[in-house]
Design a protein around this motif. Structure first.
Motif, PDB file in Angstrom:
ATOM      1  N   UNK B 147       0.847  -1.202   0.000  1.00 23.97           N
ATOM      2  CA  UNK B 147       0.000   0.000   0.000  1.00 23.97           C
ATOM      3  C   UNK B 147       0.882   1.253   0.000  1.00 23.97           C
ATOM      4  N   UNK B 148       0.518   2.225  -0.809  1.00 24.28           N
ATOM      5  CA  UNK B 148       1.251   3.486  -0.844  1.00 24.28           C
ATOM      6  C   UNK B 148       2.291   3.573  -1.935  1.00 24.28           C
ATOM      7  N   UNK B 149       2.491   2.484  -2.671  1.00 22.94           N
ATOM      8  CA  UNK B 149       3.508   2.522  -3.732  1.00 22.94           C
ATOM      9  C   UNK B 149       3.021   3.379  -4.905  1.00 22.94           C
ATOM     10  N   UNK B 150       3.975   3.995  -5.574  1.00 25.06           N
ATOM     11  CA  UNK B 150       3.633   4.858  -6.719  1.00 25.06           C
ATOM     12  C   UNK B 150       3.426   4.006  -7.960  1.00 25.06           C
ATOM     13  N   UNK B 151       2.526   4.471  -8.810  1.00 25.60           N
ATOM     14  CA  UNK B 151       2.249   3.803 -10.081  1.00 25.60           C
ATOM     15  C   UNK B 151       2.499   4.819 -11.192  1.00 25.60           C
ATOM     16  N   UNK B 152       3.353   4.443 -12.129  1.00 24.09           N
ATOM     17  CA  UNK B 152       3.757   5.394 -13.174  1.00 24.09           C
ATOM     18  C   UNK B 152       3.744   4.712 -14.532  1.00 24.09           C
ATOM     19  N   UNK B 153       3.886   5.518 -15.532  1.00 20.50           N
ATOM     20  CA  UNK B 153       4.204   5.035 -16.873  1.00 20.50           C
ATOM     21  C   UNK B 153       5.396   5.868 -17.345  1.00 20.50           C
ATOM     22  N   UNK B 154       6.030   5.473 -18.412  1.00 21.79           N
ATOM     23  CA  UNK B 154       7.143   6.308 -18.891  1.00 21.79           C
ATOM     24  C   UNK B 154       6.711   7.713 -19.240  1.00 21.79           C
ATOM     25  N   UNK B 155       5.426   7.898 -19.555  1.00 22.40           N
ATOM     26  CA  UNK B 155       4.964   9.228 -19.938  1.00 22.40           C
ATOM     27  C   UNK B 155       4.745  10.125 -18.727  1.00 22.40           C
ATOM     28  N   UNK B 156       4.335   9.541 -17.608  1.00 19.78           N
ATOM     29  CA  UNK B 156       4.054  10.372 -16.444  1.00 19.78           C
ATOM     30  C   UNK B 156       3.473   9.556 -15.308  1.00 19.78           C
ATOM     31  N   UNK B 221       8.081  16.207  -7.076  1.00 20.76           N
ATOM     32  CA  UNK B 221       9.074  16.780  -6.169  1.00 20.76           C
ATOM     33  C   UNK B 221       9.538  15.785  -5.120  1.00 20.76           C
ATOM     34  N   UNK B 222       8.802  14.711  -4.939  1.00 20.64           N
ATOM     35  CA  UNK B 222       9.179  13.720  -3.938  1.00 20.64           C
ATOM     36  C   UNK B 222       8.739  14.068  -2.540  1.00 20.64           C
ATOM     37  N   UNK B 223       8.103  15.244  -2.393  1.00 20.14           N
ATOM     38  CA  UNK B 223       7.711  15.664  -1.048  1.00 20.14           C
ATOM     39  C   UNK B 223       6.482  14.927  -0.540  1.00 20.14           C
ATOM     40  N   UNK B 224       5.721  14.347  -1.453  1.00 25.12           N
ATOM     41  CA  UNK B 224       4.531  13.622  -1.004  1.00 25.12           C
ATOM     42  C   UNK B 224       4.859  12.233  -0.483  1.00 25.12           C
ATOM     43  N   UNK B 225       6.107  11.858  -0.566  1.00 26.69           N
ATOM     44  CA  UNK B 225       6.573  10.554  -0.070  1.00 26.69           C
ATOM     45  C   UNK B 225       5.905   9.398  -0.822  1.00 26.69           C
ATOM     46  N   UNK B 226       5.384   9.674  -1.967  1.00 24.42           N
ATOM     47  CA  UNK B 226       4.780   8.611  -2.785  1.00 24.42           C
ATOM     48  C   UNK B 226       5.598   8.454  -4.065  1.00 24.42           C
ATOM     49  N   UNK B 227       5.678   9.523  -4.819  1.00 20.56           N
ATOM     50  CA  UNK B 227       6.410   9.464  -6.075  1.00 20.56           C
ATOM     51  C   UNK B 227       7.851   9.895  -5.844  1.00 20.56           C
ATOM     52  N   UNK B 228       8.791   9.136  -6.384  1.00 22.86           N
ATOM     53  CA  UNK B 228      10.172   9.605  -6.311  1.00 22.86           C
ATOM     54  C   UNK B 228      10.331  10.888  -7.109  1.00 22.86           C
ATOM     55  N   UNK B 229      11.278  11.690  -6.714  1.00 22.49           N
ATOM     56  CA  UNK B 229      11.497  12.969  -7.385  1.00 22.49           C
ATOM     57  C   UNK B 229      11.992  12.736  -8.808  1.00 22.49           C
ATOM     58  N   UNK B 230      11.518  13.565  -9.717  1.00 22.93           N
ATOM     59  CA  UNK B 230      12.060  13.559 -11.069  1.00 22.93           C
ATOM     60  C   UNK B 230      11.214  12.865 -12.107  1.00 22.93           C
ATOM     61  N   UNK B 231      10.043  12.354 -11.729  1.00 20.11           N
ATOM     62  CA  UNK B 231       9.175  11.742 -12.740  1.00 20.11           C
ATOM     63  C   UNK B 231       8.366  12.836 -13.428  1.00 20.11           C
ATOM     64  N   UNK B 232       8.227  12.747 -14.732  1.00 19.64           N
ATOM     65  CA  UNK B 232       7.469  13.809 -15.418  1.00 19.64           C
ATOM     66  C   UNK B 232       5.994  13.796 -15.022  1.00 19.64           C
ATOM     67  N   UNK B 233       5.427  14.977 -14.887  1.00 24.21           N
ATOM     68  CA  UNK B 233       4.014  15.111 -14.497  1.00 24.21           C
ATOM     69  C   UNK B 233       3.200  15.735 -15.626  1.00 24.21           C
ATOM     70  N   UNK B 234       3.680  16.862 -16.153  1.00 21.26           N
ATOM     71  CA  UNK B 234       2.910  17.503 -17.208  1.00 21.26           C
ATOM     72  C   UNK B 234       3.533  18.821 -17.621  1.00 21.26           C
ATOM     73  N   UNK B 235       2.823  19.494 -18.500  1.00 20.64           N
ATOM     74  CA  UNK B 235       3.294  20.753 -19.063  1.00 20.64           C
ATOM     75  C   UNK B 235       2.274  21.851 -18.762  1.00 20.64           C
ATOM     76  N   UNK B 236       2.788  23.021 -18.453  1.00 22.16           N
ATOM     77  CA  UNK B 236       1.910  24.150 -18.129  1.00 22.16           C
ATOM     78  C   UNK B 236       1.185  24.610 -19.391  1.00 22.16           C
ATOM     79  N   UNK B 237      -0.120  24.728 -19.271  1.00 23.31           N
ATOM     80  CA  UNK B 237      -0.931  25.173 -20.406  1.00 23.31           C
ATOM     81  C   UNK B 237      -1.195  26.671 -20.310  1.00 23.31           C
ATOM     82  N   UNK B 238      -1.555  27.119 -19.115  1.00 20.09           N
ATOM     83  CA  UNK B 238      -1.822  28.556 -18.958  1.00 20.09           C
ATOM     84  C   UNK B 238      -1.491  28.970 -17.542  1.00 20.09           C
ATOM     85  N   UNK B 239      -1.122  30.217 -17.401  1.00 23.96           N
ATOM     86  CA  UNK B 239      -0.785  30.790 -16.090  1.00 23.96           C
ATOM     87  C   UNK B 239      -1.554  32.087 -15.934  1.00 23.96           C
TER      88      UNK B 239
END
Lengths: 191, 407
Positions: B147-156, B221-239
């Motif tokens: 329980x608590x392990x991260x699930x990823x794909x190469x894309x994100x 960022x790795x701060x959530x203690x779930x995902x290791x730092x450095x996995x891609x998440x996404x791209x900013x669309x608008x700010x």
């Protein structure tokens, strides 16, 4: 139509319906509905809106016309769904919601002619909306989970479920058709 | 009482059933306890059927293609796709390492870190709650999943494991309203929280003062203690600036809802955020450098206005001619009675030798004509104030012209 006639007709319909629509068959259909909700989105994308267990609860409530049986059926279906829900949602949320849906569906069936084809999709739409809204209220009030409620999306999903209910109820009607009250009795009953 | 209960029998039963479920619900919330037994029963009852349906679908529907049309090409393709995904994961890791190799500690990091250990899994079913985004995967505790392990794909990123059963696990997707992921921007390393609860993914907790550009990529960022730092998440669309916090909309690089094959991170290894590509500034449209300031320091050729200025300029010229440095120790005293060389020349020659404006600025391409040094001597007027015509350009002053008229 006298009260005695109504009682006889209703009793006969219920008896015939339930005698053929066995508990085992009902459980199997319920299981299929729950598995359908569990698996169908994998098979056909973008079908998360389809609430087969809810439609089955509504159908049971409308056709059984017994408030107690319907609320127990709703609770059973809801708790079964709850046990497959994510672990952050405790068991009982769907149970309570579907208990109320079953109860109200049976209550409505005692006052309206629910065998008309037109009224059943309307009731399905209403109960879908009630189900979604009540579930959202409970998640906010009991679990303090601030999930959004999209009114427009719920409306569209309600309409889609109502549309699905038309052929689904016809199929379920066909299953119990040989045991339903004869057309003469039914026409007498609602004339 | 009995008559009352008999009269309201259905309502009484309804209330009892509702209250019983409410009490059970309250008990679960109060004790924060997951009713594992019921869930295990339900999952054990349902997932084999879902697995059978999935197997039937794959085996029967794909039978024709597998054995009559494409023979083993599909199988080979599936194997190659799986291999490709693993290689892409490795590639991301090594690319990150290579991008940071310029830094001093890159070699140490490269040696110290090892890629995350993952296990492939297949999505076999969805959750029964339409609003809760969760899926079941065909790997459970027997495969080492916890329980608590991260699930990823190469894309994100995809989600995290919330329930583990012997043969299957339940994964809460990042698109679930109750799930938040700690993220970090690529350029400014600005930290925020990813929230996909409202249909669109937004990055919260970024203040208006922080700089985030559209097109910038976000990583875990790795701060959530779930995902290791450095996995891609996404791209900013608008700010968009908001009330105190920026409204940063993100497009996920992975597809949590549509993923069929995922990787469960058994042992996560934090990676560094890859360095953002350097923007080629030569291609950016730039203004020419501003013209030099037109004050006394940068305009030595300014004409003296007062007698003191004239004396100062004369002494300065004499000092330069005689090689004297004012204030320097050991420098010879100049002859202040001698006339500067410029004054001894004839007027025409002196005019020729008068230094041209030394601060002749380079002609800018996008600016107005540069102001002539030491020309604007009038007071600065406010906008709209009536202005007098500028006086005609003064004749170049020569030493002869400076002579007072004969008495």
């Amino acid at each position: 139509m006298t009260e005695t006639t109504v009682r006889i007709v209703t009793g006969e319909t219920k008896e015939n319906w339930f005698s053929r629509f066995k508990v085992v068959a009902l459980a199997a259909i319920t299981l299929v509905a729950i598995i359908g909700k569990f698996y169908l989105p994998r098979l056909i994308p973008n079908t998360e809106w389809l609430e087969l267990p809810l439609l089955l609860t509504v159908y049971f409530g409308l056709m059984r016309r017994s408030q107690i049986a319907s609320l127990f059926f709703g609770a059973f279906v809801g708790l079964a769904e709850d046990s497959l829900s994510p672990a952050n949602i405790p068991i009982g949320m769907y149970g309570i919601t579907k208990t109320l849906v079953g109860y109200f569906a049976a209550s409505v069936s005692l006052r309206l002619n629910v065998e008309r084809r037109g009224i059943r999709p309307l009731l399905c739409f209403f109960f879908y909306f009630f189900h979604a809204f009540f579930y959202w209220i409970m998640r906010r009030a009991l679990l303090a989970q601030m999930v959004p409620f999209d009114l427009q999306e719920s409306f569209v999903h309600g309409v889609l479920n109502a549309l699905v209910s038309i052929p689904l109820f016809v199929i379920l009607d066909k299953i119990k058709l040989p045991v339903a009250a004869s057309p003469q009795i039914r026409s007498t009953k609602w004339r | 009482m009995e008559a009352l209960l008999g009269r309201f029998r259905t309502l009484t039963v309804l209330l009892i059933v509702i209250v019983a479920q409410l009490l059970y619900l309250a008990y679960q919330v109060k004790t924060n306890r997951d009713e594992r037994l019921i869930r295990v029963w339900a999952v054990t009852a349902v997932t084999p059927m879902a697995g059978i349906v999935e197997a039937i679908r794959q085996n029967t529907i794909g039978f024709m293609r597998d054995y009559f049309i494409l023979l083993d090409v599909r199988d080979q393709n599936r194997r190659l796709l799986a291999e490709n995904k693993e290689l892409r994961m490795d590639n991301i890791y090594f690319r990150n390492q290579l991008l940071t190799a310029e830094h001093a500690r890159a070699l140490v990091l490269f040696q110290a870190q090892s890629p995350s250990k993952t296990i492939a899994a297949r999505v076999i079913g969805n959750s029964t709650v339409a609003t809760a985004k969760a899926v079941f995967i065909d790997r459970g505790s027997t495969s080492g999943i916890e329980k608590g392990m991260a699930v990823v794909t190469p894309e994100g990123v995809i989600g995290k494991v919330v329930s583990v059963y012997p043969l299957v696990s339940q994964v809460l997707l990042v698109t679930d309203p109750t799930f938040k992921v700690g993220v970090e921007s690529q350029k400014g390393h600005i930290h925020g929280l990813l929230d996909c609860g409202r249909g669109k993914c937004v990055v919260e907790q970024i203040q208006n003062e922080e700089k985030v550009d559209p097109g910038e990529r976000f990583f875990t960022s790795g701060e959530d203690r779930i995902f290791p730092r450095g996995f891609p998440v996404g791209t900013v669309v608008s700010v968009q600036p908001g009330q105190g916090m920026k409204d940063v909309k993100l497009e996920l690089s992975g597809t949590p809802g549509a993923a069929e094959e995922v990787l469960v991170v058994l042992q996560g290894v934090h990676q560094s955020i890859p360095v953002a590509p350097v923007v080629d500034e030569t291609t950016a449209k730039m203004l020419p450098p501003p013209p030099p300031e037109a004050d006394g320091k940068t305009a030595p050729a300014a004409k003296p206005q007062t007698e003191a200025d004239k004396v100062l300029q004369k002494y300065d010229t004499l000092g330069k001619e005689e090689g004297h440095v004012y204030g320097a120790i050991g420098s010879t005293v100049p002859n202040f009675n001698a006339k500067p060389a410029a004054e001894s020349k004839p007027p025409a020659q002196a005019a020729e030798s008068e230094p041209a404006p030394a601060t002749k600025p380079p002609v800018p391409t996008l600016t107005a004509p540069a102001p002539q040094p030491s020309v604007n001597t009038g007071p600065a007027l406010p906008l709209g104030a009536p202005r007098r015509k500028p006086p005609p350009p003064a004749e170049p002053k020569t030493p002869a012209a400076e002579q007072p008229p004969p008495q």
